[in-house]
Design a protein around this motif. Structure first.
Motif, PDB file in Angstrom:
ATOM      1  N   UNK A 169       0.825  -1.214   0.000  1.00  0.00           N
ATOM      2  CA  UNK A 169       0.000   0.000   0.000  1.00  0.00           C
ATOM      3  C   UNK A 169       0.858   1.263   0.000  1.00  0.00           C
ATOM      4  N   UNK A 171       3.730   1.551  -1.311  1.00  0.00           N
ATOM      5  CA  UNK A 171       4.395   1.704  -2.606  1.00  0.00           C
ATOM      6  C   UNK A 171       3.399   1.799  -3.762  1.00  0.00           C
ATOM      7  N   UNK A 172       2.132   2.042  -3.428  1.00  0.00           N
ATOM      8  CA  UNK A 172       1.135   2.311  -4.471  1.00  0.00           C
ATOM      9  C   UNK A 172       0.955   3.826  -4.565  1.00  0.00           C
ATOM     10  N   UNK A 173       1.278   4.350  -5.739  1.00  0.00           N
ATOM     11  CA  UNK A 173       1.275   5.813  -5.899  1.00  0.00           C
ATOM     12  C   UNK A 173      -0.051   6.259  -6.536  1.00  0.00           C
TER      13      UNK A 173
END
Lengths: 173, 67
Positions: A169, A171-173
């Protein structure tokens, strides 16, 4: 969550105090065994040595448990400020869960040996009856701790999964 | 990862700075840096839409598959 962690922290503190008192009691028992070994000439040598060894083993086990509970308390205290889902918490919960299982197994064996040594001259009951009773008592006394240990291992796995999800989460941009 | 993010190429073509793009699309420069360096695990459609709108390009201009 903070309130629950505070309650857990208090309960672990009480548990640590309880184990510490048990440790003091066991040191007293060890002293008694050593004292009777030295000053009582009628005592059976093998039984006396065995009782001393059992006491020593139990003291080591209590120290091991105290060390793990202290570690667990530190983790609970630290996770108040940070997220619960991190790798060090997973490792701590897992190691405490495994420690509880080892403690339960070792305590169970020590208890049976202890009972067998202390009831060796009791002719009122058969050995089979005593052995069965000791196993029954041992299982009923230590079963709740085993369940707690399994819950801790399950929580450790949940923390591990939560950590992976959190990382993804983040590293979710 | 075989998906390559060509965001820095598009930024150079449009002569835009990372800081300006981050401000326009409403994400932090740290997150934009993660996206540019290819460390990101996933990208939201809303972010992709905002980047495409700011750089006036297609998603295929930003993402590329390499074996």
């Amino acid at each position: 969550m903070n309130k629950l962690q505070s309650i857990l922290n208090v309960l672990i503190s009480v548990w640590i105090i309880g184990i510490f008192l048990k440790l003091l009691k066991e040191v007293g028992v060890l002293y008694k065994h050593i004292h009777s070994r030295i000053f009582d000439p009628n005592i059976i040598s093998i039984t006396s040595y065995s009782l001393i060894l059992v006491s020593l083993a139990f003291i080591c086990l209590l120290i091991y448990m105290l060390w793990h509970l202290r570690k667990f308390k530190k983790v609970v205290k630290k996770s108040k400020n940070t997220s619960l889902f991190n790798n060090s918490n997973h490792k701590a919960f897992h190691s405490v869960g495994m420690a509880f299982i080892y403690y339960t197994a070792a305590r169970f064996i020590i208890r049976i040996v202890e009972f067998m040594l202390s009831n060796v001259d009791d002719s009122q009951q058969s050995i089979a009856y005593q052995f069965g009773r000791n196993i029954g008592e041992g299982v009923s006394n230590h079963f709740p701790l085993l369940i707690v240990a399994l819950f801790l291992l399950i929580i450790a796995e949940l923390i591990k999964d939560g950590y992976q999800l959190k990382k993804e989460n983040d590293l979710t941009i | 990862m075989p998906i390559i993010v060509n965001l820095d190429v598009m930024l150079a073509r449009r002569k835009m700075k990372s800081k300006d793009l981050a401000e326009i699309i409403g994400i932090t420069t740290a997150n934009l840096s993660i996206l540019k360096s290819g460390k990101a695990k996933a990208i939201r459609f809303s972010t992709l839409e905002a980047i495409c709108m700011a750089l006036d390009c297609q998603p295929s201009d930003l993402l590329e598959y390499q074996e």
